[in-house]
Motif scaffolding. Structure first.
Motif, mmCIF file in Angstrom:
data_model
loop_
_atom_site.group_PDB
_atom_site.id
_atom_site.type_symbol
_atom_site.label_atom_id
_atom_site.label_comp_id
_atom_site.label_asym_id
_atom_site.label_seq_id
_atom_site.Cartn_x
_atom_site.Cartn_y
_atom_site.Cartn_z
ATOM 1 N N TYR A 215 44.705 45.448 45.443
ATOM 2 C CA TYR A 215 44.361 45.494 44.034
ATOM 3 C C TYR A 215 42.961 46.077 43.894
ATOM 4 O O TYR A 215 41.965 45.367 43.997
ATOM 5 N N ASN B 161 45.126 51.788 40.064
ATOM 6 C CA ASN B 161 45.519 50.939 41.182
ATOM 7 C C ASN B 161 46.946 51.324 41.559
ATOM 8 O O ASN B 161 47.855 51.179 40.746
ATOM 9 N N TYR C 117 38.367 46.026 37.544
ATOM 10 C CA TYR C 117 38.913 44.691 37.775
ATOM 11 C C TYR C 117 37.756 43.724 37.951
ATOM 12 O O TYR C 117 37.305 43.450 39.068
ATOM 13 N N SER D 296 37.102 40.885 40.913
ATOM 14 C CA SER D 296 37.699 41.243 42.200
ATOM 15 C C SER D 296 36.615 41.508 43.239
ATOM 16 O O SER D 296 35.437 41.708 42.903
ATOM 17 N N HIS E 284 43.165 34.610 33.680
ATOM 18 C CA HIS E 284 42.890 36.044 33.561
ATOM 19 C C HIS E 284 42.799 36.465 32.094
ATOM 20 O O HIS E 284 42.165 37.471 31.774
ATOM 21 N N TYR F 133 39.704 44.593 32.556
ATOM 22 C CA TYR F 133 40.619 43.570 33.046
ATOM 23 C C TYR F 133 39.954 42.667 34.075
ATOM 24 O O TYR F 133 39.094 43.102 34.839
ATOM 25 N N THR F 134 40.383 41.407 34.098
ATOM 26 C CA THR F 134 39.932 40.484 35.133
ATOM 27 C C THR F 134 41.006 40.414 36.218
ATOM 28 O O THR F 134 42.200 40.511 35.927
ATOM 29 N N ARG F 135 40.575 40.230 37.459
ATOM 30 C CA ARG F 135 41.548 40.184 38.556
ATOM 31 C C ARG F 135 40.976 39.390 39.725
ATOM 32 O O ARG F 135 40.030 39.822 40.386
ATOM 33 N N ASN F 136 41.519 38.209 39.943
ATOM 34 C CA ASN F 136 41.143 37.378 41.087
ATOM 35 C C ASN F 136 42.199 36.301 41.224
ATOM 36 O O ASN F 136 42.510 35.608 40.252
ATOM 37 N N LYS F 137 42.751 36.154 42.415
ATOM 38 C CA LYS F 137 43.838 35.192 42.602
ATOM 39 C C LYS F 137 43.400 33.771 42.268
ATOM 40 O O LYS F 137 44.219 32.919 41.903
#
Length: 352
Positions: free
Chosen positions: A147, A138, A171, A174, A217, A203-207
């Protein structure tokens, strides 16, 4: 070793880390690291003799050789963040040969870094330390920042560099995760066909994974499921951040969960939460390596030792630690890597 640890921890915290007994998931239910891990886990799998040879090369290198544990130096922050932010604390690492020197002198099992870094020194170092080529990244030069993980090269190029393994990030959570899962699954299939091992940064990724001031996360249930998907697409090792809390599915009110996930199978103790991550890697058959995290200065060694103790006692396979080592003077970086390795070499630090 425990006498040395007492210099870094208060007595109560050290006792809690070293004497905790995990009752959520008994260690007898897990496939734990050991000298015979390769034979126990992968000998009857679909991994080819070439993959087994490269996995063996990784696990039989450096100070942890033959233990079943791994200490990996990862340097991809120059792309993931920026070269300036990663290397300004110690500018010698703008020259990638110093990355390889640190991994070799630090006694690591392998070095995980970019196509560009390894391409310049393939003939000098591919026979000296196993290469893990990070094939996607990224980059944050796009404005506004996005992202997403995109491929920076081909699996065949990693093979041409003499890599023992490829590494990739997904991610999970995402908007782009479906495409990333598809891309990485195909890349891992190709890597295995060429005889290379595979390592997934799960990895986890979310606002929206941040709610009511809590960052999920790093929730044990969400990261555990990310590990499980990583094992499903045939990662040979999964990399994950240490869990800091639990209850992501219930707090965020999505997905599916079961009350036993938060009672019977885990507690709030960091070793038990990490053990839930191990459980999701096919009960330890797909080894868990936890990340070392960012450098915070004077507390880096203590935090690294704490992470190593938690990972080892939970049933994990090792640490993949970068910034805490390379963002300090070279000799201090070597010493920090070896201090972490000493945790895995210390037979008095046992599985909880």
């Amino acid at each position: 070793m425990q006498n040395n640890l007492s210099q870094h921890f208060q007595e109560k915290e050290l006792q809690d880390l070293l004497e905790h007994t995990s009752k959520s998931i008994p260690k007898e239910q897990l496939h734990l690291p050991g000298p015979d891990f390769m034979e126990r886990i992968f000998l009857n799998s679909n991994r080819s003799p070439q993959v087994l040879r490269n996995l063996a090369a990784l696990f039989h290198h450096g100070r942890l050789s033959g233990t079943g544990y791994a200490s990996i130096l990862p340097v991809d922050q120059d792309i993931e963040h920026s070269a300036g932010s990663a290397f300004a604390p110690n500018p010698i690492y703008f020259d990638p040969e110093n990355i390889l020197k640190l991994a070799v002198e630090g006694g690591c099992n392998a070095v995980a870094t970019t196509f560009g870094h390894l391409a310049l020194f393939s003939r000098n170092y591919a026979h000296r330390i196993p290469f893990i080529v990070k094939i996607n990244h990224n980059e944050l030069l796009t404005y506004p920042n996005k992202y997403d993980q995109i491929m920076f090269g081909t699996v065949k190029d990693a093979w041409n560099l003499g890599a023992a393994a490829v590494g990739a990030t997904i991610y999970f959570g995402s908007e782009e995760s479906d495409r990333q899962i598809t891309e990485v699954a195909r890349a891992f299939e190709e890597a295995h066909s060429l005889g290379m091992a595979t390592i997934l940064w799960c990895y986890t990724r979310n606002k929206d994974f941040v709610k009511d001031g809590k960052d999920y996360h790093t929730a044990a249930d969400l990261t555990g499921q990310a590990n499980h998907i990583g094992a499903t697409i045939q990662a040979d090792l999964v990399k994950q951040k240490l869990p800091t809390l639990n209850g992501g599915f219930t707090a965020l009110k999505f997905g599916k969960s079961h009350p036993a996930m938060y009672g019977q199978l885990s507690t709030d103790h960091p070793i038990d939460m990490c053990r839930y991550q191990v459980l999701n890697g096919y009960a330890g058959r797909i080894g868990l390596i936890n990340s070392g995290g960012e450098s915070k200065g004077e507390k880096d060694l203590t935090e690294a030792l704490r992470s190593a103790i938690i990972n080892k006692r939970a049933g994990g396979t090792g640490l993949i630690l970068g910034r805490k080592a390379f963002q300090r003077p070279f000799k201090e970086g070597v010493a920090l890597l070896q201090a972490v390795q000493d945790v895995y070499l210390d037979k008095s630090i046992t599985i909880a």
